[in-house]
Design an enzyme around this catalytic site. Sequence first.
Site, PDB file in Angstrom:
ATOM      1  N   HIS A   1      77.770  31.883  72.880  1.00  0.00           N
ATOM      2  CA  HIS A   1      76.984  30.982  73.885  1.00  0.00           C
ATOM      3  C   HIS A   1      75.616  31.182  73.553  1.00  0.00           C
ATOM      4  O   HIS A   1      74.826  30.241  73.617  1.00  0.00           O
ATOM      5  CB  HIS A   1      77.299  31.138  75.292  1.00  0.00           C
ATOM      6  CG  HIS A   1      76.502  30.844  76.279  1.00  0.00           C
ATOM      7  ND1 HIS A   1      76.443  29.448  76.630  1.00  0.00           N
ATOM      8  CD2 HIS A   1      75.244  31.106  76.864  1.00  0.00           C
ATOM      9  CE1 HIS A   1      75.446  29.136  77.465  1.00  0.00           C
ATOM     10  NE2 HIS A   1      74.636  30.340  77.504  1.00  0.00           N
TER      11      HIS A   1
ATOM     12  N   CYS B   1      81.465  27.683  77.110  1.00  0.00           N
ATOM     13  CA  CYS B   1      81.111  26.791  78.511  1.00  0.00           C
ATOM     14  C   CYS B   1      82.351  25.728  78.613  1.00  0.00           C
ATOM     15  O   CYS B   1      82.583  25.618  79.695  1.00  0.00           O
ATOM     16  CB  CYS B   1      79.794  26.362  78.274  1.00  0.00           C
ATOM     17  SG  CYS B   1      78.449  27.458  78.700  1.00  0.00           S
TER      18      CYS B   1
ATOM     19  N   ASP C   1      56.200  46.271  53.559  1.00  0.00           N
ATOM     20  CA  ASP C   1      55.107  46.460  54.352  1.00  0.00           C
ATOM     21  C   ASP C   1      55.199  47.514  55.316  1.00  0.00           C
ATOM     22  O   ASP C   1      56.257  48.092  55.605  1.00  0.00           O
ATOM     23  CB  ASP C   1      54.677  45.278  55.009  1.00  0.00           C
ATOM     24  CG  ASP C   1      55.479  44.891  56.230  1.00  0.00           C
ATOM     25  OD1 ASP C   1      56.743  45.334  55.921  1.00  0.00           O
ATOM     26  OD2 ASP C   1      55.107  44.111  57.577  1.00  0.00           O
TER      27      ASP C   1
ATOM     28  N   ASP D   1      64.995  41.199  55.234  1.00  0.00           N
ATOM     29  CA  ASP D   1      63.569  41.868  55.462  1.00  0.00           C
ATOM     30  C   ASP D   1      63.428  42.935  54.306  1.00  0.00           C
ATOM     31  O   ASP D   1      64.265  43.368  53.508  1.00  0.00           O
ATOM     32  CB  ASP D   1      63.643  42.491  56.692  1.00  0.00           C
ATOM     33  CG  ASP D   1      64.893  43.433  57.246  1.00  0.00           C
ATOM     34  OD1 ASP D   1      65.156  43.985  56.197  1.00  0.00           O
ATOM     35  OD2 ASP D   1      64.706  43.910  58.330  1.00  0.00           O
ATOM     36  N   SER D   2      62.359  43.710  54.505  1.00  0.00           N
ATOM     37  CA  SER D   2      62.033  44.606  53.279  1.00  0.00           C
ATOM     38  C   SER D   2      62.636  46.186  53.486  1.00  0.00           C
ATOM     39  O   SER D   2      62.629  46.781  52.635  1.00  0.00           O
ATOM     40  CB  SER D   2      60.462  44.614  53.086  1.00  0.00           C
ATOM     41  OG  SER D   2      59.923  45.322  54.286  1.00  0.00           O
ATOM     42  N   GLY D   3      63.092  46.261  54.907  1.00  0.00           N
ATOM     43  CA  GLY D   3      63.587  47.710  55.062  1.00  0.00           C
ATOM     44  C   GLY D   3      62.373  48.422  55.827  1.00  0.00           C
ATOM     45  O   GLY D   3      62.712  49.542  56.415  1.00  0.00           O
ATOM     46  N   GLY D   4      61.276  48.024  55.582  1.00  0.00           N
ATOM     47  CA  GLY D   4      59.990  48.795  56.034  1.00  0.00           C
ATOM     48  C   GLY D   4      60.094  48.914  57.711  1.00  0.00           C
ATOM     49  O   GLY D   4      59.900  50.024  58.309  1.00  0.00           O
ATOM     50  N   PHE D   5      60.232  48.134  58.418  1.00  0.00           N
ATOM     51  CA  PHE D   5      60.210  48.098  59.800  1.00  0.00           C
ATOM     52  C   PHE D   5      61.206  48.999  60.249  1.00  0.00           C
ATOM     53  O   PHE D   5      61.016  49.795  61.202  1.00  0.00           O
ATOM     54  CB  PHE D   5      60.476  46.662  60.459  1.00  0.00           C
ATOM     55  CG  PHE D   5      60.295  46.747  61.762  1.00  0.00           C
ATOM     56  CD1 PHE D   5      59.123  46.674  62.643  1.00  0.00           C
ATOM     57  CD2 PHE D   5      61.424  46.782  62.735  1.00  0.00           C
ATOM     58  CE1 PHE D   5      58.990  46.623  63.918  1.00  0.00           C
ATOM     59  CE2 PHE D   5      61.367  46.728  64.077  1.00  0.00           C
ATOM     60  CZ  PHE D   5      60.347  46.543  64.547  1.00  0.00           C
TER      61      PHE D   5
ATOM     62  N   GLY E   1      54.000  42.534  62.561  1.00  0.00           N
ATOM     63  CA  GLY E   1      53.166  43.444  63.339  1.00  0.00           C
ATOM     64  C   GLY E   1      53.042  43.230  64.830  1.00  0.00           C
ATOM     65  O   GLY E   1      52.390  43.622  65.525  1.00  0.00           O
TER      66      GLY E   1
ATOM     67  N   ASP F   1      63.021  35.198  63.830  1.00  0.00           N
ATOM     68  CA  ASP F   1      64.737  35.869  64.014  1.00  0.00           C
ATOM     69  C   ASP F   1      64.580  36.836  65.015  1.00  0.00           C
ATOM     70  O   ASP F   1      63.320  37.414  65.552  1.00  0.00           O
ATOM     71  CB  ASP F   1      64.937  36.837  62.704  1.00  0.00           C
ATOM     72  CG  ASP F   1      63.891  38.098  62.753  1.00  0.00           C
ATOM     73  OD1 ASP F   1      62.819  37.951  62.386  1.00  0.00           O
ATOM     74  OD2 ASP F   1      64.613  39.117  63.016  1.00  0.00           O
TER      75      ASP F   1
ATOM     76  N   CYS G   1      79.369  25.017  73.958  1.00  0.00           N
ATOM     77  CA  CYS G   1      79.703  25.962  73.248  1.00  0.00           C
ATOM     78  C   CYS G   1      81.187  26.143  73.945  1.00  0.00           C
ATOM     79  O   CYS G   1      81.643  25.841  75.094  1.00  0.00           O
ATOM     80  CB  CYS G   1      78.871  27.212  73.289  1.00  0.00           C
ATOM     81  SG  CYS G   1      79.253  28.227  74.784  1.00  0.00           S
TER      82      CYS G   1
ATOM     83  N   GLN H   1      49.393  41.433  58.328  1.00  0.00           N
ATOM     84  CA  GLN H   1      49.375  42.610  59.191  1.00  0.00           C
ATOM     85  C   GLN H   1      47.737  42.709  59.965  1.00  0.00           C
ATOM     86  O   GLN H   1      47.246  41.543  59.642  1.00  0.00           O
ATOM     87  CB  GLN H   1      49.582  43.912  58.737  1.00  0.00           C
ATOM     88  CG  GLN H   1      50.862  44.028  58.214  1.00  0.00           C
ATOM     89  CD  GLN H   1      51.941  44.091  59.525  1.00  0.00           C
ATOM     90  OE1 GLN H   1      51.367  44.219  60.618  1.00  0.00           O
ATOM     91  NE2 GLN H   1      53.341  44.151  59.364  1.00  0.00           N
TER      92      GLN H   1
ATOM     93  N   CYS I   1      76.244  22.839  78.655  1.00  0.00           N
ATOM     94  CA  CYS I   1      76.520  23.552  77.481  1.00  0.00           C
ATOM     95  C   CYS I   1      77.766  22.975  76.750  1.00  0.00           C
ATOM     96  O   CYS I   1      78.728  23.029  77.494  1.00  0.00           O
ATOM     97  CB  CYS I   1      76.099  25.052  77.232  1.00  0.00           C
ATOM     98  SG  CYS I   1      76.578  25.832  75.910  1.00  0.00           S
TER      99      CYS I   1
END
Lengths: 375, 375
Positions: A335, A309, A146, A92-96, A216, A266, A306, A189, A304
């Site tokens: 899991h 499980c 952003d 990511d850009s760091g902005g958030f 956003g 994500d 995994c 945005q 499942c």
Amino acid sequence: MTKFSFTRTAQDGRARTGVIETTRGAIRTPAFMPVGTAATVKAMLPGSVRETGADILLGNTYHLMLRPTAERIERLGGLHKFMNWERPILTDSGGFQVMSLAALRKLTEKGVTFKSHIDGSKHEITPERSMEIQRMLGSDIVMCFDECPALPADRARISESMQLSMRWAARSKEAFGDRPGHALFGIQQGGLEEDLRAESAAALREIGFDGYAVGGLAVGEGQEAMFGCLDFAAGQLPEDTPRYLMGVGKPDDIVGAVARGIDMMDCVLPSRSGRTGQVFTRRGVLNIKNARHADDPRPLDDRCDCPACRQYSRAYLHHVFRSQEIIASMLMTWHNLHYYQTLMAGMRDAVSEMRFAAFEAEFHAARAEGDIEPL
Amino acid sequence: MTKFSFTRTAQDGRARTGVIETTRGAIRTPAFMPVGTAATVKAMLPGSVRETGADILLGNTYHLMLRPTAERIERLGGLHKFMNWERPILTDSGGFQVMSLAALRKLTEKGVTFKSHIDGSKHEITPERSMEIQRMLGSDIVMCFDECPALPADRARISESMQLSMRWAARSKEAFGDRPGHALFGIQQGGLEEDLRAESAAALREIGFDGYAVGGLAVGEGQEAMFGCLDFAAGQLPEDTPRYLMGVGKPDDIVGAVARGIDMMDCVLPSRSGRTGQVFTRRGVLNIKNARHADDPRPLDDRCDCPACRQYSRAYLHHVFRSQEIIASMLMTWHNLHYYQTLMAGMRDAVSEMRFAAFEAEFHAARAEGDIEPL
């Protein structure tokens, strides 16, 4: 070096499936990207993350620039080598995170200055600096810098912020330059306003990116509002490049987003929940610390496969969670990530086989059943 | 069901190598047993513990009886199944941890009453109860319930305590009964006093056990005193059954103990150190949090083939340790356990090849070099 490419192989309604090719391997879409904030998906070895079915990880520019610093990671050969993950990484850009974590933020046309939440040191991120950091990290998919206003916010504030983000998007593109094998994504945005989203999408398409994110959202507006926005926002973005919904979400958010034409997502939820005892199964959510699990010899989910499980009872997971043992975080994160990736694989298959509506119906029906009855 | 057996295959000086056969697999000796206190070797999956070379784990009766309780583990099919470790497990008797962890302890001829350090609940352990708990856990090697006085202590106190432990040993044997495929070990006490150790050993041999532990050491007496005691104590125990030195220790303690005829050891040190940033290598000890590692692209030990050394730099381990990431504990615990098991394997080979003295010399010479120089 192979150029970044996106091939859609099937579409069912608005839901799409396909593959993003990168120089570090293919990303099957719809794709869920586990979050590896500080150069680790918490409580998981990279090989285990891969075993869950993840094709790509997300790294956080804000965290990495502060510690261990992008310069150090570059000296050490880049983020992939540093964290032992050879497949694609999106940063990511760091902005958030500047907006959500840092102290004493000051926003100007140029960028953002702030103090580190770790040691109080002063830093600045501009579009140019964000591109530089993401280049030093060596990420395969770079995000524009952003600004993301919290919702609810008034229309004037959202419009102003979106305009700034579009100017920063142009500066990001300019600073990114020509980097074959690396992709740059723009971020739409405009809050929940259809015309502002359209204006933002048009501005981004004018600049031209390898992929487009819906930014956003998932900032407190609720699922209904988010889906309402996605109903128009996703379609405003190009069809032939990946659409990435940032920071989403719960399993039903993810299914609803894919249904609305999203290709990538994500979220920290599956990994964070693994550490707080919240477990996702096809029958919904359960909390392992609940006393009902203390004597239960059954797995979290009998379908499942995994390690949590296949090899452990709810009783064991309850015990190690209550005992604050690290293995509890390890097994439940595994899991949850496995559940998320299985969900993505199920959606990819359903779209390929043109039965996405049936998949959605089954998904909701299984969740409506709720967790298995206590013994 | 196979009976427990011990076969010595070579002896060099007093150092021995061999194999303990159990119904759950072979234990190569000298053996180091990682500690799985609360039904988990902290920060490790059982498959990873096995990959380090461990043949057997130790479980703590005191912790398990309090949480999740021995009754619950029995209902769930025993400790092996519960914690997903199919190979041998040795459980201690609970005596040592009652003395070091529990509150309001009251010692009588019958046993010990105490309050749980977890929730203050009242409990009792007697020799009979300890045997019952260890049976419910399903451990392969059961330890007699004993009392272990802290050192230094006066001779009268040590003698009195040893006599009590010998009476408890007889009651443990009686309560253990006839359990084919399960072994019961006696525990020698007597502090640092040769005659008390001899008296204790004679009492235990009279009762008759499948193996014999040296108890009451590694409780603050220092390495020199411990080795001085082992010089006579180990030889007082039978030659043809395993000798187990409880709670030891640092790598040089372990080498010195094997040199004095010890076959089995356990210690939390490699796993606990993995969580506190202390790393064992053939060149001694290093602390990963030290700033000298921040930019160091080299592995912890370039000759080690554990995942931490094969896949990560010191710089990465430094970063994740400073960031308090769980992966730091996972990787450094793995490394430390791998180091310990590699050390044991090296000693087994050295004894087999009748070059144990040379092995010891090399071991100390490599440590004397100290860690690699900073770049």
